[in-house]
Structures are given as C-alpha cells and as structure tokens.
Design an enzyme around this catalytic site. Structure first.
Site, mmCIF file in Angstrom:
data_model
loop_
_atom_site.group_PDB
_atom_site.id
_atom_site.type_symbol
_atom_site.label_atom_id
_atom_site.label_comp_id
_atom_site.label_asym_id
_atom_site.label_seq_id
_atom_site.Cartn_x
_atom_site.Cartn_y
_atom_site.Cartn_z
ATOM 1 N N GLU A 14 5.650 9.758 3.169
ATOM 2 C CA GLU A 14 5.485 8.520 2.609
ATOM 3 C C GLU A 14 4.489 8.502 1.443
ATOM 4 O OE1 GLU A 14 4.272 4.262 4.416
ATOM 5 O OE2 GLU A 14 3.653 5.849 5.366
ATOM 6 N N ASP A 18 0.906 -1.128 0.005
ATOM 7 C CA ASP A 18 0.141 0.106 -0.095
ATOM 8 C C ASP A 18 0.883 1.245 0.012
ATOM 9 O OD1 ASP A 18 0.471 -0.504 2.837
ATOM 10 O OD2 ASP A 18 -0.552 1.053 3.118
ATOM 11 N N ASP A 30 5.367 0.516 3.439
ATOM 12 C CA ASP A 30 5.937 -0.950 4.077
ATOM 13 C C ASP A 30 5.541 -1.952 3.278
ATOM 14 O OD1 ASP A 30 3.138 -0.900 3.573
ATOM 15 O OD2 ASP A 30 2.455 -0.406 5.839
ATOM 16 N N TYR A 72 -5.948 0.775 8.800
ATOM 17 C CA TYR A 72 -6.872 0.980 7.733
ATOM 18 C C TYR A 72 -8.382 0.549 8.366
ATOM 19 C CZ TYR A 72 -3.613 2.084 4.525
ATOM 20 O OH TYR A 72 -2.210 2.653 3.866
#
Length: 507
Positions: free
Chosen positions: A482, A81, A84, A232
C-alpha cells in the site's frame, strides 16, 4: 615508453575518467529528476473532490463532492491517505507539512517540478483552511473508516457513509489540531513570495489553530476515536505536536512567544514513545522517532537549523546528533536495523515511511551542519555531513531499484516495479473504461485477482519489502503493497537534493 608519453597517457586517462564520472553524474541526476517528477505526480492520484482542468493523472475523476455537508461545512477536496477512500486529517496535515518543508529546503533544485509541488501543497492547504474555518473546531477525518474498509470501491463510486469527525473545545484533539497548524505555518513560508496574500491567510490561521490546540488540550482518540482508530491513533500523546507546531510558527514568524513556548515545553517531552506494532504497544526512545505520529527527531532537526552554534543550541543539537547516531551502521548507538540489501528498518508495517522520512532528516541536517562547519560525534565515530548524505542516498537508490530484487518500489519508475498495489482506485477499472457504478462488494474480485492493476498510480511508493529484501507484490498484503502520502511527501525533498547533487562529497 618515454616519460613524456607516459605523462600524456596518464593525463588522457585522467580526463577520460573525469569525463566518465561527469556522464554518470548527469545520468544519475536525470534519474533522480525523473523520480522527483513522478513522486510529485502521485499526489494527483490521491486527490479527493472536484479535480482541476490541469489534472495530469486523468484516469481519476471527481469524488466525494458532498463531504462536510452533514455538518454544514464544505470539506470537499484534500487527499485520501493511502489505498482507501477516507480523509484522515492527521496524516494529511503531516504530509502537507513535509511537502512544504521539502520545498523550503530544496525547492530551488526542483526546476519545472516546483510549480507542481506548490500545487500539491495548495491542494492540501485549501482543504485544511476549510477544515479549520470555524474557530474552536478542527476537522479530524471525513468518511466512516470501517464502512470504507469493508468495501473495495472506486472513490468516484463511493456510497458508504461520509460522516465528518470534528474536535472542539469539549471534545479536543490537540495532535491533529497542532499538526494542522504546523502544515499551515510551513506552507505559508512556501507561498511567501509566490502568493503573499495567501501566505498571510495561512500563517494567521496557523496561529489561531495552534492557540486552540494548546488551550483545549486532549487526545483526539478520546474524542473522535471511532473515526480515526485504530488506523491513525496517536498513542504517544500530543505534546510533541504542540512543540512541533510552535517550532514552525517560530521559524515563520520569529515571534518570541513561540520560542518561549518551545523552551518551556521541551523538557515535558516524554523520553519514551509508544507505538502500535503488530497489534501490540511498544516503547522506544522518543528522540529517534519521526513520522505522522511522532515529531521528536523532526523538532530537534528543525530547531537546530535555527540555533546551531548559538547559546540556545541545547538540547536541540545534542538530541539531533543522538538521532543521527541511531541511523549510522558504524555507530555504537545504532538502533535501527538494515536488511541484507541495505534498507533501513524500524518495527511496524509500511516500513518505507521510515526510510523516506528519516532520509529527509539526514539530508536536511547535513545542510545545517555544512553551514556551520559541523559534524556529529557518535562515540568513536565522527560523522561528517557527507556521511549523512551517503546514508540517505543509499536508501534512495534502494527504493529506486538498487536492491537484491532489482525492483523499483516507486510505481512507474524503472523497468520493474509493483504491479498489484493495495489501492482501490488503481486496481479497479477507471470510469473512462467502465462508466457503470461498481457497488461496495462488486469490487472484491478486482481486489482478489492476481492480475496487474489496470491503472498506473505513477510515483506511488509502496510499503516495501520485508527485512530479508523479499517483496511478494500481493495486493492483499497491505503493509507491503500500500502506498501512502506520508511515504512520498518527504521523498520529494530528498529527490530534489540528489537531482542537484547526485554524488555526496566530503567537505
């Protein structure tokens, strides 16, 4: 000067001005085209699984080749995603939906990048088909998120646990299931002409998964929370995903039952949406929200394109208009803020996801309005389609470098862009340069160093600057540095449009 000479001079100046504008348009179009190519290329850097021979981001190698084996499934593939090495299916499915919607609306402007866009969608849908292979089950995530986040390790080296988190009839997850159905349905439209057989497989699976999501209702945080929360969690419930899935199935199939489902359930959408902001739950008006966890504005824009100027336009067109009015700086009902440099802001981290996804909705809705000679009334302000496009273009230009720092927030685009993005694979030496295994904690010095990342994750758009337009370019500042798939996915469509039409014109 004689009048004839004066007229000739004016004509010459006019021609030179038009020529200059045409040249500027061409340069702008090329810039947006370059950004589009890189925006799509980013997804190759996020690939999990066995990489194909035509992989262009070749510092990445095969990873996570045993995913799903713990439950007797083949869950190899899909996307990581963000920075990571976990596969979270909820944002992955949303990213796939947005890539598909980008192609549906603007694929005709993508040129040679269209095939790469189709490849990026198929990489997602091939995985989602495997994730929904068994009726009554939908994979929600793969990889222990807490163990993964405790390591700074290349995906190719992962030795953290890779459990598969699955929702089923007794432990349901309607939001991840319905978003998966939306992704499969939207993608079926994309492949309708390119691969009819695959398109049929996608829409049939979308129907099956949607029925499961609707029949066995529940929040996936209650079923597989240990695998998806707090990263999430979906705090606003699953009704919006169910309606979103039904809207896509109606658009694809034109079957009356999906329209009936929309009409029956749209009044059940909550008026307020709850989101997690800096560790605190906050409520806001639901009609103005759109992203991986809230589909409200997307539902209204999507359905408005199908029912505008018809007897079925309410409440969709009205709510879509209200949403637009929250974004216009001159609107009396504006609810977002803008930085001094002009970047749109909403509460919470990774702000660029709002700038890209809301810009996408503005550009799409502008096309629907043009088709029906419409505009959006915002109190004493009447917003023409070109105004919606101008707002979106302002966000695009800011992201690509027209901002107080003259910083492009897309890696590899322009002369100045983030060098220390929060991304494990990009920040650690590549397998080619360092074939030896890097253990969980051995990557920590690479995380902490102030040196630039050794690998260029071309096309990655980071979380972005703060509300004062400041950006520290610090790997340890994840909310700002990120990248994520759901930042890039809607931007693909926006860039394709402005590549074709770099200067919005009033109609």
């Amino acid at each position: 000067m004689a009048s004839g000479e004066s007229t000739s001079m004016i004509t010459l100046l006019t021609l030179l001005l038009l020529l200059g504008m045409a040249m500027l348009d061409r340069v702008a179009s090329q810039n947006y085209g370059d950004a589009l190519s890189k925006c799509i290329l980013f997804f190759e850097g996020q690939r999990s699984g066995k990489l194909p021979p035509n992989q262009r981001m070749n510092w990445r190698k095969d990873s996570a080749l045993r995913d799903g084996f713990d439950i007797g499934m083949n869950l190899v593939g899909g996307y990581y995603d963000a920075g990571d090495n976990v596969k979270f299916n909820f944002p992955m499915a949303f990213s796939t939906t947005m890539l598909a919607w980008s192609v549906i609306e603007f694929g005709q402007f993508m040129g040679s990048d269209l095939q790469y866009a189709l490849d990026s969608i198929r990489w997602g849908t091939d995985y989602l088909l495997e994730a929904t292979k068994f009726p009554g089950k939908v994979t929600a995530a793969v990889g222990d998120p807490n163990a993964d986040h405790n390591c700074w390790q290349r995906p190719e080296d992962m030795d953290t646990p890779r459990p598969s988190y699955v929702v089923n009839q007794t432990h349901p997850g309607s939001e991840v299931s319905a978003e998966t159905a939306a992704a499969l349905a939207a993608s079926s439209l994309v492949f309708e002409s390119a691969d009819k057989k695959y398109s049929i497989v996608l829409v049939n699976r979308a129907k099956q998964v949607f029925d499961f999501a609707d029949m066995f209702r529940g929040n996936y945080k209650d079923s597989v929370g240990q695998g998806v929360c707090p990263f999430y969690c979906d705090y606003d419930g699953y009704v919006d995903e169910l309606i979103w899935g039904a809207a896509w199935l109606f658009k694809v199939t034109n079957e009356q039952k999906y329209w009936d489902y929309l009409q029956r359930n749209i009044p059940r959408l909550p008026k307020k949406v709850t989101t997690l902001v800096d560790g605190q739950l906050q409520a806001s008006a639901s009609f103005a929200e759109f992203g991986w966890d809230a589909k409200y504005a997307g539902i209204n824009v999507l359905v408005s394109g199908l029912v505008m100027n018809s007897n079925n336009s309410n409440p969709y067109v009205l709510q879509a208009g209200k949403f637009v009015c929250t974004l216009l700086p001159e609107s009396p009902s504006k609810s977002v803020s803008y930085s001094p440099g002009g970047l749109l802001f909403k509460p919470g981290g990774s702000n660029m996801q709002h700038a890209t996804s809301l810009s996408f909705l503005l550009v799409v809705y502008a096309q629907y309005l043009k088709k029906h000679n419409g505009a959006v009334p915002c109190g004493n302000v009447n917003a023409e389609p070109s105004r919606l496009e101008q707002i979106a273009k302002g966000q695009v230009d800011y992201i690509l470098g027209k901002n107080p720092l003259s910083m492009s927030y897309m890696v590899g685009f322009g002369q100045k862009f983030p060098q220390r993005i929060h991304h494990r694979a990009a920040s650690l030496p590549s397998i080619g340069n360092h074939p030896e295994h890097i253990k969980c904690k051995d990557g920590t010095p690479y995380f902490q160093t102030k040196n630039p990342n050794p690998n260029l994750l071309t096309g990655a758009i980071v979380g972005g600057p703060d509300e004062k337009d400041q950006f520290p370019d610090n790997r340890m500042n994840a909310p700002q540095s990120e990248p994520t798939t759901y930042i890039n996915a809607p931007f693909v469509g926006v860039l394709a449009y402005f590549k074709a039409f770099p200067n919005p014109q009033a109609i």
